[in-house]
Enzyme design. Structure first.
Site, mmCIF file in Angstrom:
data_model
loop_
_atom_site.group_PDB
_atom_site.id
_atom_site.type_symbol
_atom_site.label_atom_id
_atom_site.label_comp_id
_atom_site.label_asym_id
_atom_site.label_seq_id
_atom_site.Cartn_x
_atom_site.Cartn_y
_atom_site.Cartn_z
ATOM 1 N N GLY A 46 0.833 -1.205 0.000
ATOM 2 C CA GLY A 46 0.000 0.000 0.000
ATOM 3 C C GLY A 46 0.857 1.239 0.000
ATOM 4 N N GLN A 51 2.699 10.011 1.415
ATOM 5 C CA GLN A 51 4.008 9.363 1.521
ATOM 6 C C GLN A 51 4.956 9.765 0.393
ATOM 7 O OE1 GLN A 51 2.251 5.237 2.162
ATOM 8 N NE2 GLN A 51 4.142 5.126 3.355
ATOM 9 N N CYS A 92 5.373 -0.290 7.416
ATOM 10 C CA CYS A 92 5.073 0.877 6.587
ATOM 11 C C CYS A 92 6.335 1.280 5.840
ATOM 12 C CB CYS A 92 4.615 2.026 7.482
ATOM 13 S SG CYS A 92 4.252 3.541 6.593
ATOM 14 N N LEU A 93 6.178 1.629 4.562
ATOM 15 C CA LEU A 93 7.341 2.040 3.768
ATOM 16 C C LEU A 93 7.978 3.316 4.316
ATOM 17 C CD1 LEU A 93 5.912 1.366 0.181
ATOM 18 C CD2 LEU A 93 7.569 -0.032 1.446
ATOM 19 N N HIS A 134 -4.844 1.082 7.096
ATOM 20 C CA HIS A 134 -3.516 1.682 7.249
ATOM 21 C C HIS A 134 -3.336 2.877 6.307
ATOM 22 C CE1 HIS A 134 1.011 1.305 7.808
ATOM 23 N NE2 HIS A 134 0.931 2.017 6.717
ATOM 24 N N GLU A 135 -3.733 2.690 5.037
ATOM 25 C CA GLU A 135 -3.527 3.764 4.047
ATOM 26 C C GLU A 135 -4.469 4.938 4.295
ATOM 27 O OE1 GLU A 135 -0.843 3.605 2.473
ATOM 28 O OE2 GLU A 135 -0.528 1.516 2.969
ATOM 29 N N HIS A 138 -3.132 7.150 6.881
ATOM 30 C CA HIS A 138 -2.112 8.086 6.369
ATOM 31 C C HIS A 138 -2.748 9.410 5.925
ATOM 32 C CE1 HIS A 138 1.823 6.208 6.293
ATOM 33 N NE2 HIS A 138 1.357 5.095 5.752
HETATM 34 NI NI NI Z 1 2.238 3.236 5.625
#
Ligand code: NI
Length: 164
Positions: A46, A51, A92-93, A134-135, A138
């Site tokens: 995701g 991000q 998470c990235l 999760h996304e 963000h």
């Molecule tokens: Ni994330």
């Protein structure tokens, strides 16, 4: 290919609330295309627009339950129904090498728009439901480390990566 730089924790963009997408224009198509390339390159499940430094309500989630990953583009997504509960590891990235146990609904129904402004609903469960939550977090400036019950130890992360 338009690979964008993924912002890491510490950057103020990750703590801000993103604004809705109001125009389904060429700029949005480029953003989503670049996000797809960036997600594929990073091998993630995701990615949210903030991000990559764009404070707009657009995310990608990957359904990896089949043989080939299916990427969903969710513009202005809202969770309209949630059911059940799952507790599992989340990463998470933007927070490399950190994993935490996070409780999420087992199933969610998400109302969103596609890249052309057409509304649709995505019914997700398991890992895909987790990715949606999760996304969308963000987009509200929430990172999983602020809601994790606990963080995984290095040994646990090692064990998890061996199972993959
Ligand atoms: Ni994330």
């Amino acid at each position: 290919m338009g690979i964008r730089k993924i912002i890491k924790k510490g950057d103020i963009s990750l703590t801000k609330k993103s604004r809705p997408i109001t125009e389904y224009n060429a700029r949005l198509q480029i953003l989503l295309n670049d996000m797809r390339d960036t997600l594929a390159e990073a091998n993630g499940v995701g990615l949210a627009a903030p991000q990559v430094g764009v404070l707009r309500r657009a995310v990608l989630v990957a359904d990896i339950s089949g043989e080939e990953p299916v990427i969903y583009e969710l513009v202005n997504p809202e969770i309209v129904e949630a059911e059940g509960e799952q507790i599992g590891p989340e990463g998470c990235l933007s927070l490399p090498n950190i994993w935490g146990q996070v409780t999420r609904p087992e199933k969610v129904k998400v109302h969103a728009f596609d890249r052309y402004g057409e509304p649709f609903e995505l019914e997700a469960e398991g890992l895909l439901a987790r990715a949606c939550c999760h996304e969308i977090d963000h987009l509200n400036g929430i990172l999983f480390d602020s809601i994790a019950e606990r963080f995984l130890s290095e040994e646990e992360i090692e064990e998890m990566s061996q199972k993959e």
